[in-house]
Scaffold this motif. Sequence first.
Motif, short mmCIF file in Angstrom:
data_model
loop_
_atom_site.label_atom_id
_atom_site.label_comp_id
_atom_site.label_asym_id
_atom_site.label_seq_id
_atom_site.Cartn_x
_atom_site.Cartn_y
_atom_site.Cartn_z
N ILE A 137 53.56 38.61 10.53
CA ILE A 137 52.17 38.41 10.14
C ILE A 137 51.84 39.38 9.01
CG2 ILE A 137 49.77 38.51 10.91
CD1 ILE A 137 50.78 38.07 13.77
N GLY A 138 51.40 38.87 7.86
CA GLY A 138 51.02 39.74 6.76
C GLY A 138 51.41 39.16 5.42
N GLY A 139 50.51 39.27 4.44
CA GLY A 139 50.75 38.69 3.13
C GLY A 139 50.92 39.71 2.03
N GLY A 140 51.59 40.82 2.34
CA GLY A 140 51.79 41.86 1.33
C GLY A 140 53.25 42.27 1.24
N ASN A 141 53.50 43.31 0.46
CA ASN A 141 54.88 43.73 0.20
C ASN A 141 55.59 44.27 1.44
OD1 ASN A 141 54.77 43.00 -2.49
ND2 ASN A 141 54.13 45.03 -3.18
N VAL A 142 54.85 44.94 2.33
CA VAL A 142 55.50 45.45 3.54
C VAL A 142 55.96 44.28 4.41
CG1 VAL A 142 55.20 46.80 5.66
CG2 VAL A 142 54.20 47.61 3.52
N GLY A 143 55.11 43.27 4.54
CA GLY A 143 55.50 42.08 5.28
C GLY A 143 56.73 41.42 4.69
N MET A 144 56.78 41.39 3.36
CA MET A 144 57.94 40.81 2.70
C MET A 144 59.19 41.64 2.95
SD MET A 144 58.86 38.18 0.87
CE MET A 144 57.45 37.50 -0.01
N ASP A 145 59.06 42.97 2.89
CA ASP A 145 60.20 43.86 3.19
C ASP A 145 60.73 43.60 4.59
OD1 ASP A 145 60.28 45.16 0.76
OD2 ASP A 145 59.29 46.98 1.47
N VAL A 146 59.82 43.60 5.56
CA VAL A 146 60.22 43.41 6.96
C VAL A 146 60.89 42.06 7.15
CG1 VAL A 146 59.28 43.04 9.28
CG2 VAL A 146 58.51 44.99 7.92
N SER A 147 60.30 41.02 6.57
CA SER A 147 60.88 39.68 6.69
C SER A 147 62.28 39.62 6.11
CB SER A 147 59.98 38.66 5.97
OG SER A 147 58.69 38.64 6.53
N ARG A 148 62.44 40.22 4.95
CA ARG A 148 63.74 40.18 4.28
C ARG A 148 64.81 40.88 5.12
NH1 ARG A 148 62.06 42.45 0.14
NH2 ARG A 148 63.14 44.46 0.23
N GLU A 149 64.47 42.06 5.68
CA GLU A 149 65.46 42.78 6.48
C GLU A 149 65.80 42.04 7.77
OE1 GLU A 149 66.86 45.23 4.76
OE2 GLU A 149 65.32 44.69 3.32
N LEU A 150 64.86 41.23 8.26
CA LEU A 150 65.11 40.49 9.50
C LEU A 150 66.05 39.30 9.31
CD1 LEU A 150 61.54 40.60 11.07
CD2 LEU A 150 63.62 41.50 12.12
N VAL A 151 66.29 38.89 8.07
CA VAL A 151 67.24 37.79 7.84
C VAL A 151 68.39 38.26 6.95
CG1 VAL A 151 65.56 35.95 8.17
CG2 VAL A 151 65.85 36.92 5.88
N ARG A 152 68.53 39.55 6.81
CA ARG A 152 69.53 40.13 5.93
C ARG A 152 70.96 39.94 6.44
NH1 ARG A 152 70.64 41.09 1.01
NH2 ARG A 152 69.10 42.23 -0.19
N ASN A 153 71.89 39.79 5.51
CA ASN A 153 73.32 39.83 5.81
C ASN A 153 73.73 41.30 5.83
OD1 ASN A 153 76.18 40.20 4.60
ND2 ASN A 153 76.21 38.11 5.39
N ALA A 154 74.26 41.76 6.94
CA ALA A 154 74.53 43.18 7.13
C ALA A 154 75.55 43.72 6.13
CB ALA A 154 75.01 43.43 8.56
N ASP A 155 76.62 42.96 5.88
CA ASP A 155 77.66 43.45 4.97
C ASP A 155 77.13 43.55 3.54
OD1 ASP A 155 79.67 43.74 6.90
OD2 ASP A 155 80.18 41.62 6.78
N ASP A 156 76.33 42.58 3.13
CA ASP A 156 75.74 42.61 1.79
C ASP A 156 74.80 43.81 1.66
OD1 ASP A 156 75.00 41.30 -0.85
OD2 ASP A 156 73.05 41.29 0.13
N LEU A 157 74.00 44.06 2.71
CA LEU A 157 73.05 45.18 2.68
C LEU A 157 73.80 46.51 2.63
CD1 LEU A 157 70.05 45.93 2.83
CD2 LEU A 157 70.29 46.06 5.31
N LYS A 158 74.85 46.63 3.41
CA LYS A 158 75.62 47.88 3.42
C LYS A 158 76.24 48.16 2.06
CE LYS A 158 79.49 50.18 5.76
NZ LYS A 158 80.51 50.05 6.82
#
Length: 487
Positions: free
Chosen positions: A169-190
């Motif tokens: 829930i949220g329409g700002g940059n923090v919401g976008m950050d959280v959303s992105r990390e929740l669907v992130r590929n772990a190896d790519d992020l590392k």
Amino acid sequence: MTEQTASNANDGQQELRIAVIGAGPAGVYSSDIFLRELRKKGEELGLGTRARIDLYEKLPVPFGLVRYGVAPDHPSIKFIADALEKTLDNPDIHLYCDVEFGKDISLEDLLDHYDSVVFATGAVEDKPLTLPGADLGGVYGAAKFVEWYDGYPTGARSWPLDAEEVAVIGGGNVGMDVSRELVRNADDLKARTDIPDNVYEGIKGNKAKTLHMFIRRGVAQAKFSVQELRELEKLPGVQIVINEADFDLDEATVEAAAADKLTRQMVEELFTIREMAEDMEADGGTDYEGNPADRKYYLHFNSDPVEVLGENGRVIGLRVERTRTDADGSMHRTGEFDDYSVQAVYHAIGYKPASAPGVAYDENRTVLANKDGRILESVDGAVVPRLYATGWAKRGPIGLIGSTKSEALVVVANMLEDLQEQKRTGMLATDRDTESLERLLESRGVKPIDFAGWKRVDAYERSEGAKEGREHKKVIDPAQLRQLAQG
């Protein structure tokens, strides 16, 4: 020759003493701007051109929001951190990390030793979610999740990522950050970031397959930065899904969006995402590179969550009301509801900046009580001499990191004006001996970490990262940070 005598010999004026609480972007920028403005205007104001600025930070390391409040995959973070570090490598700026205001050092202590005190504290708490069902298991505030994936020294060391369907829930940059990390590929992020091992393992085991992001207002009223949207566009294994109706903007809305440069750019980027989403769907459910996607990211505009649905004390869904947004941003409810099956709900509806012991707090604005950066006795009270606020402590958790620079200019101008008057009336520090202050901290068992200590931490993190072919690998244990810093 004493430090003070040397200072006086240099410019015939007593060196100013400034304390800054918080060594994040707001504190570092304010320190740099104060020194620059003093060099330009100090002689004219009768203040001289020299100052010693002491930056106090409660954590063992500096950089606040940049290190612990922004998603690790932001490409701009490295450049901001590098710029902040260059500012700290200044003989007129002295770092005192691992010193907590209100616990290790008091307001009275600071006013004895400094001519002015600037609060540049950040935010560590979420604004509460007030929906029915907000207390169910599986409802999380963004702040604690951000602390986890950013390796905050006192944050959680593990995170429950067992929900297959997740809502944000949220329409700002923090919401976008959280959303992105929740669907992130772990190896790519590392490979791309400094995440510690516990975060890598946590994201690697994340079971989320479907993410719904809900924004109350329309496409033209969202608060995303273009950079955030471009990062969304490049998520491996993720299909973006949109509702075509959300992008049917009337002429008045288009004109209103075009009138503001940043809004226009955001809307243009969202339409780029719409085209990507259409291509992803047409290709049978692919990611941005055309590879089969195993996760879906739904962007819902004009969608206002009204209730978290639960069963046996746990989240089982989210009820959302469809809204309509006028060109001026006015939101209207439609009475049309949809229920979404989710097992976890994250809310990113704003942070609450930290309070400071002995300083009035404005609960309505969630800031230190201030007027143009000057601290007040109460919300509507008189100005408290020698005390100032900048960054989120002054304005609340809004604006990008860079916006703190322009704000700091205003606060610094007020400080210089007040210091000129203080010098005339004699309201200045009574104990200007740096060693006296350091003896005070030592008597309380406080061992500050200085800039050299931070450089030792940084060198270790770089060496650990290099072992894995990475530029950096973050240390998260506070005891280890202290040990590294103290050599």
